[in-house]
Design an enzyme around this catalytic site. Sequence first.
Site, PDB file in Angstrom:
ATOM      1  N   CYS A 105       0.817  -1.234   0.000  1.00  0.00           N
ATOM      2  CA  CYS A 105       0.000   0.000   0.000  1.00  0.00           C
ATOM      3  C   CYS A 105       0.842   1.271   0.000  1.00  0.00           C
ATOM      4  O   CYS A 105       0.396   2.316  -0.449  1.00  0.00           O
ATOM      5  CB  CYS A 105      -0.925   0.000   1.205  1.00  0.00           C
TER       6      CYS A 105
ATOM      7  N   HIS B  54      -3.917   7.116   1.019  1.00  0.00           N
ATOM      8  CA  HIS B  54      -4.090   5.793   0.416  1.00  0.00           C
ATOM      9  C   HIS B  54      -5.487   5.306   0.791  1.00  0.00           C
ATOM     10  O   HIS B  54      -5.903   5.433   1.946  1.00  0.00           O
ATOM     11  CB  HIS B  54      -3.012   4.844   0.949  1.00  0.00           C
TER      12      HIS B  54
ATOM     13  N   ASN C 107      -9.966  -0.898  -2.215  1.00  0.00           N
ATOM     14  CA  ASN C 107      -8.557  -0.614  -1.933  1.00  0.00           C
ATOM     15  C   ASN C 107      -7.717  -1.197  -3.071  1.00  0.00           C
ATOM     16  O   ASN C 107      -7.674  -2.411  -3.239  1.00  0.00           O
ATOM     17  CB  ASN C 107      -8.200  -1.251  -0.582  1.00  0.00           C
TER      18      ASN C 107
HETATM   19  C1  LIG Z   1     -11.258  -5.588   7.733  1.00  0.00           C
HETATM   20  C2  LIG Z   1     -12.221  -4.800   8.597  1.00  0.00           C
HETATM   21  C3  LIG Z   1     -13.205  -4.035   7.721  1.00  0.00           C
HETATM   22  C4  LIG Z   1     -12.993  -5.791   9.439  1.00  0.00           C
HETATM   23  O1  LIG Z   1     -13.863  -5.099  10.298  1.00  0.00           O
HETATM   24  P1  LIG Z   1     -13.964  -5.516  11.842  1.00  0.00           P
HETATM   25  O2  LIG Z   1     -14.964  -4.637  12.458  1.00  0.00           O
HETATM   26  O3  LIG Z   1     -12.568  -5.499  12.378  1.00  0.00           O
HETATM   27  O4  LIG Z   1     -14.542  -6.947  11.711  1.00  0.00           O
HETATM   28  P2  LIG Z   1     -13.988  -8.332  12.296  1.00  0.00           P
HETATM   29  O5  LIG Z   1     -12.837  -8.807  11.488  1.00  0.00           O
HETATM   30  O6  LIG Z   1     -13.797  -8.177  13.775  1.00  0.00           O
HETATM   31  O7  LIG Z   1     -15.200  -9.257  12.031  1.00  0.00           O
HETATM   32  C5  LIG Z   1     -16.474  -9.025  12.650  1.00  0.00           C
HETATM   33  C6  LIG Z   1     -17.432 -10.077  12.177  1.00  0.00           C
HETATM   34  O8  LIG Z   1     -17.755  -9.872  10.798  1.00  0.00           O
HETATM   35  C7  LIG Z   1     -17.501 -11.059  10.056  1.00  0.00           C
HETATM   36  N1  LIG Z   1     -17.064 -10.686   8.699  1.00  0.00           N
HETATM   37  C8  LIG Z   1     -15.804 -10.547   8.231  1.00  0.00           C
HETATM   38  N2  LIG Z   1     -15.843 -10.172   6.937  1.00  0.00           N
HETATM   39  C9  LIG Z   1     -17.142 -10.084   6.602  1.00  0.00           C
HETATM   40  C10 LIG Z   1     -17.800  -9.747   5.413  1.00  0.00           C
HETATM   41  N3  LIG Z   1     -17.133  -9.402   4.288  1.00  0.00           N
HETATM   42  N4  LIG Z   1     -19.144  -9.740   5.404  1.00  0.00           N
HETATM   43  C11 LIG Z   1     -19.841 -10.056   6.509  1.00  0.00           C
HETATM   44  N5  LIG Z   1     -19.262 -10.390   7.669  1.00  0.00           N
HETATM   45  C12 LIG Z   1     -17.929 -10.406   7.711  1.00  0.00           C
HETATM   46  C13 LIG Z   1     -16.435 -11.788  10.818  1.00  0.00           C
HETATM   47  O9  LIG Z   1     -16.446 -13.155  10.528  1.00  0.00           O
HETATM   48  C14 LIG Z   1     -16.848 -11.489  12.241  1.00  0.00           C
HETATM   49  O10 LIG Z   1     -17.896 -12.357  12.586  1.00  0.00           O
HETATM   50  P3  LIG Z   1     -18.017 -12.952  14.082  1.00  0.00           P
HETATM   51  O11 LIG Z   1     -18.172 -11.754  14.962  1.00  0.00           O
HETATM   52  O12 LIG Z   1     -19.233 -13.818  13.993  1.00  0.00           O
HETATM   53  O13 LIG Z   1     -16.739 -13.692  14.322  1.00  0.00           O
HETATM   54  C15 LIG Z   1     -11.483  -3.807   9.506  1.00  0.00           C
HETATM   55  O14 LIG Z   1     -10.768  -4.487  10.505  1.00  0.00           O
HETATM   56  C16 LIG Z   1     -10.551  -2.931   8.752  1.00  0.00           C
HETATM   57  O15 LIG Z   1     -10.968  -2.137   7.928  1.00  0.00           O
HETATM   58  N6  LIG Z   1      -9.236  -3.033   9.023  1.00  0.00           N
HETATM   59  C17 LIG Z   1      -8.237  -2.283   8.302  1.00  0.00           C
HETATM   60  C18 LIG Z   1      -8.047  -2.938   7.001  1.00  0.00           C
HETATM   61  C19 LIG Z   1      -7.226  -2.134   6.068  1.00  0.00           C
HETATM   62  O16 LIG Z   1      -7.300  -0.938   6.031  1.00  0.00           O
HETATM   63  N7  LIG Z   1      -6.466  -2.844   5.281  1.00  0.00           N
HETATM   64  C20 LIG Z   1      -5.663  -2.263   4.292  1.00  0.00           C
HETATM   65  C21 LIG Z   1      -4.467  -1.716   4.910  1.00  0.00           C
HETATM   66  S1  LIG Z   1      -3.531  -0.988   3.758  1.00  0.00           S
END
Ligand SMILES: CC(C)(COP(=O)(O)OP(=O)(O)OC[C@H]1O[C@@H](n2cnc3c(N)ncnc32)[C@H](O)[C@@H]1OP(=O)(O)O)[C@@H](O)C(=O)NCCC(=O)NCCS
Length: 335
Positions: free
Chosen positions: A114, A262, A292
């Site tokens: 990224c 980004h 992204n």
């Molecule tokens: C990835 C991201 C959106 C996930 O959101 P979150 O609130 O942390 O969600 P979690 O990973 O804790 O998952 C919460 C629940 O949603 C579920 N889930 C994960 N992806 C899912 C999807 N696409 N659709 C529906 N549910 C989903 C998980 O299984 C979890 O279920 P559970 O509670 O039954 O175990 C978030 O962590 C994020 O944006 N992180 C930064 C990522 C980023 O910027 N990456 C690029 C860096 S350059």
Amino acid sequence: MYNSKISGLGYFVPDNVVTNDDLSKIMDTNDEWIQERTGIKERRHVIKGEDTTSTMGVKAARIAIERAGLDKDEIDFIVFATLSPDYYFPGPGVLVQRDLGIKTVGAIDIRNQCSGFVYGISLADQYIKSGMYRNVLVIGSELHSAGLDMTTRGRGVSVIFGDGAGAVVLSREEDNTKGILSTHLHSEGAHAEELSLIAPGMGKRWVLDILEDNDPNDESYYPYMNGQFVFKNAVVRFSEVIMEGLKANNLGPADIDLLIPHQANLRISQFVQKKFGLRDDQVYNNIMKYGNTTAASIPIALTEAWELGKIKEGDLVVLAAFGSGFTWGSAIIRW
Ligand SMILES: CC(C)(COP(=O)(O)OP(=O)(O)OC[C@H]1O[C@@H](n2cnc3c(N)ncnc32)[C@H](O)[C@@H]1OP(=O)(O)O)[C@@H](O)C(=O)NCCC(=O)NCCS
């Protein structure tokens, strides 16, 4: 010493739009979850066979070179940032040299995910500052959809990423109050595996081990992301590195005309916007449309913002990125 300025910029995204509802037909996800967590409404996916990372990069580069008013043979060096190269080796820089039919200039590949584009323009800027090169082509391009786990198992990662490419030409600028004023780069390898794609690598499991296991459920071919840990680090590092860049130029948040973060996650951009007290029109986001696109996200957003007339001569434009490595960086630009 010279400065470097962005003399031309362009982007390319595939026509194929994949909405959140489209994804919900192939995995257990839904529009509400994706939009609430990431701001993403849709992304572009390459139709297999139509494009590769390097061909998208070439399309963006052609536009950037034309807008710079240059002939392709005036490009002195190629920098290509991607985490999804056409081949394991050689990298896509040489493929661009070939496909653009540029004379045998140097080509280098950047593997900083990224932050790859910010690392790329920092490198190009140093070549131009030193007087070694006059015009450097910097490309960020990604074909994520070819390597994502598009099943419910991979939904935490696969809904976020999209395909596309952006490119800029950096050219010599004699006035050192203009162009790229500074770049600041960082890394913290302690968290290398928190956002990573392990195979095919030459680490603990060698290619022969992978062949021997022949396991169709081998997840090491898919990207892994510890989402919450990445999020927490991103908001801190984005803020730090923007402040570092501003301070190095005796500037502050009030001097920013346009911040192009980004496009990791709309929530991260909004956090940074709030922290620096910026209005909506001072931060450019397009993750809603493209997801992204990793190394391509900043040059795509920069080009779109420029095309929309959001960047005027004399504006202070700040680029900032954070991602796998962890690596992060900023660029402070006087347009
Ligand atoms: C990835 C991201 C959106 C996930 O959101 P979150 O609130 O942390 O969600 P979690 O990973 O804790 O998952 C919460 C629940 O949603 C579920 N889930 C994960 N992806 C899912 C999807 N696409 N659709 C529906 N549910 C989903 C998980 O299984 C979890 O279920 P559970 O509670 O039954 O175990 C978030 O962590 C994020 O944006 N992180 C930064 C990522 C980023 O910027 N990456 C690029 C860096 S350059």
